[in-house]
Design an enzyme around this catalytic site. Structure first.
Site, PDB file in Angstrom:
ATOM      1  N   PHE A 165       0.806  -1.222   0.000  1.00  0.00           N
ATOM      2  CA  PHE A 165       0.000   0.000   0.000  1.00  0.00           C
ATOM      3  C   PHE A 165       0.840   1.275   0.000  1.00  0.00           C
ATOM      4  CE2 PHE A 165       0.875  -0.124   4.525  1.00  0.00           C
ATOM      5  CZ  PHE A 165       0.894   1.216   4.887  1.00  0.00           C
ATOM      6  N   LYS A 166       2.086   1.198   0.463  1.00  0.00           N
ATOM      7  CA  LYS A 166       2.919   2.405   0.533  1.00  0.00           C
ATOM      8  C   LYS A 166       3.174   3.015  -0.847  1.00  0.00           C
ATOM      9  CE  LYS A 166       5.215   1.451   4.916  1.00  0.00           C
ATOM     10  NZ  LYS A 166       4.784   0.052   5.203  1.00  0.00           N
ATOM     11  N   ASP A 167       2.932   2.251  -1.904  1.00  0.00           N
ATOM     12  CA  ASP A 167       3.081   2.782  -3.258  1.00  0.00           C
ATOM     13  C   ASP A 167       2.209   4.015  -3.475  1.00  0.00           C
ATOM     14  OD1 ASP A 167       4.942   0.933  -4.244  1.00  0.00           O
ATOM     15  OD2 ASP A 167       3.383  -0.519  -4.753  1.00  0.00           O
TER      16      ASP A 167
END
Ligand SMILES: *Cc1c(COP(=O)(O)O)cnc(C)c1O
Length: 435
Positions: free
Chosen positions: A106-108
């Site tokens: 999710f950090k993308d």
């Protein structure tokens, strides 16, 4: 919109300053001065909007005063070049898959948004000639998200510092094979040495005169706020299925940036009934909910290692958001904590019973819903990473050899390029002074 520090001892900052500086002068975290509620008709019609349309409405509430509509729209649309689908796991429990981006976690989303916003500020300043240098220390996942988010972005160079021999082969290849504006620095030390080098660089006057330095960790407003987008979109997807009433959202949490973005969404009117913060054995927030006392302690290593955090940096934001009221926090958020054995058992059981394969972080989220959902509630847990990112662990648990998605395989085919570095600051400084 201006941003204030959670420590209240620093001057108000513009969005640009908050993004470029990251942390306030008093070491507090920046908070937007106002949280704008979104209109009722937005929520009434949200099921008919695309992810991009929903995200732009949310982004406009946060950043619309500071970034012109056309630019903001471009930044948002570029960030959401991939989907975040909600998929059923059981009759009542759904997985919000946040692993369809370039590094499968999710950090993308936040990394990409921050890269684009920083680029906008560089261009606006007319500073195109001057490169901004992002320094990031990583124990694995943050480095890959930041490197891939900033890959190919003009005017920005990223230095990823990582501990030699301490990150998995799959993680390492995601930031050492990129080339272009990404330099991987392999430090002969541990993660704390990497973090110390980065902090020392920010403090060094001579270095800061030589080059423009900035950070890209999760306390940055440009990294954590955009994570609100997919909470709104998850609600829209559940509403399309007629399952959005009494919605419980469960977030596997480490530094609490992800859940904090969801809580901002709730403050903006997003009809999520309540949240669950799922922890691994690092249970500082869970204990806070029980006792009202926040007692940070050294982190312990677990198989859900992106949540191995002993002093969650965004706790200050959650606390501030609820007016420092333990009671109000407990009204909206409950907690859960799981040992490695329970995480493994969950991965195995869910896989056997439903065919759905959770990664160790998502498994904490699933289990907390399984135990905590009440009559009439539907649950969505955030599946924060693709299980193949933790292949060794997951293979052993389900006794299989799971497929590695093509995106990950492509990284593994690349050639590793990195700069060897000692853990001495003087060596790191000498290197940077030559750039
Ligand atoms: C970073 C990370 C988390 C924790 O998110 P926070 O925002 O730090 O709470 C959970 N799962 C995965 C896979 C991560 O990479």
């Amino acid at each position: 919109m201006l941003y204030y520090s959670t420590n209240k001892q620093a001057p108000l900052a513009t969005l640009e300053k908050a993004v470029v500086k990251g942390l306030a002068e008093d070491k507090g975290l920046y908070m937007p001065e106002r949280i704008k509620p979104l209109p009722k008709d937005f929520f009434d019609n949200i099921q008919d909007l695309t992810f991009q349309q929903i995200a732009y409405t949310v982004a406009d509430a946060f950043f619309g005063e500071d970034v012109p509509a056309d630019d903001l729209k471009r930044i948002v649309y570029d960030t959401l070049a991939f989907d975040c689908p909600v998929v059923p796991v059981t009759e009542k429990i759904y997985s919000l898959e946040l692993f369809h981006g370039p590094t499968l976690a999710f950090k993308d989303v936040g990394a990409r948004f921050m890269a684009r916003l920083l680029q906008y500020f560089i261009k606006k300043e007319g500073n195109e000639g001057q490169t901004v240098n992002v320094l990031v220390a990583t124990s694995g996942d943050t480095g890959s998200a930041v490197a891939n988010g900033f890959l190919g972005v003009d005017g920005i160079h990223v230095y990823v510092l990582y501990p030699k021999g301490k990150v998995s082969a799959i993680q390492e290849c995601q930031f050492t094979t990129l080339g272009q504006n990404i330099t991987a620095i392999e430090v002969d030390g541990v993660f704390d040495d990497c973090q110390r080098l980065v902090k020392a660089a920010f403090m060094d006057q001579q270095l800061n005169q030589h080059m423009k330095l900035t950070s890209a960790n999760s306390i940055n407003v440009a990294r954590f706020l955009p994570q609100a987008f997919y909470y709104f979109n998850a609600y829209a997807q559940m509403k399309r299925m007629g399952k959005a009433d009494n919605l419980v959202v469960c977030v596997p949490s480490g530094n609490f940036g992800n859940i904090c973005a969801g809580l901002f969404g709730k403050k903006m009117g997003l009809p999520i009934k309540r949240f669950i913060a799922a922890n691994n054995a690092n249970d500082i927030f869970f204990q806070f909910l029980q006792t009202g006392q926040y007692c940070p302690k050294p982190s312990v290593q677990t198989i859900a290692n992106a949540m191995d955090v002993g002093d969650p940096s965004n706790f200050a934001r959650v606390y501030e958001l609820y007016g420092k009221s333990h009671q109000q926090i407990c009204d909206d958020i409950s907690g859960a904590t799981y040992s490695d054995e329970l995480i493994a058992q969950t991965i195995q059981q869910v896989y056997k019973q439903t065919g759905y394969l959770c990664d160790p972080h998502g498994a904490c989220g699933f289990q907390a819903l399984q135990e905590g959902l009440k009559e009439g509630e539907y649950g969505v847990f955030l599946e924060t990473a693709h299980p193949a990112k933790f292949k060794q662990t997951v293979d052993k648990i389900i006794n299989a050899d799971i497929d590695i998605p093509e995106k990950l395989q492509a990284f593994m085919k690349g050639t590793k390029q990195s700069v060897d570095m000692t853990k001495e600051f003087e060596d790191f400084k000498t290197y940077l002074m030559q750039q």
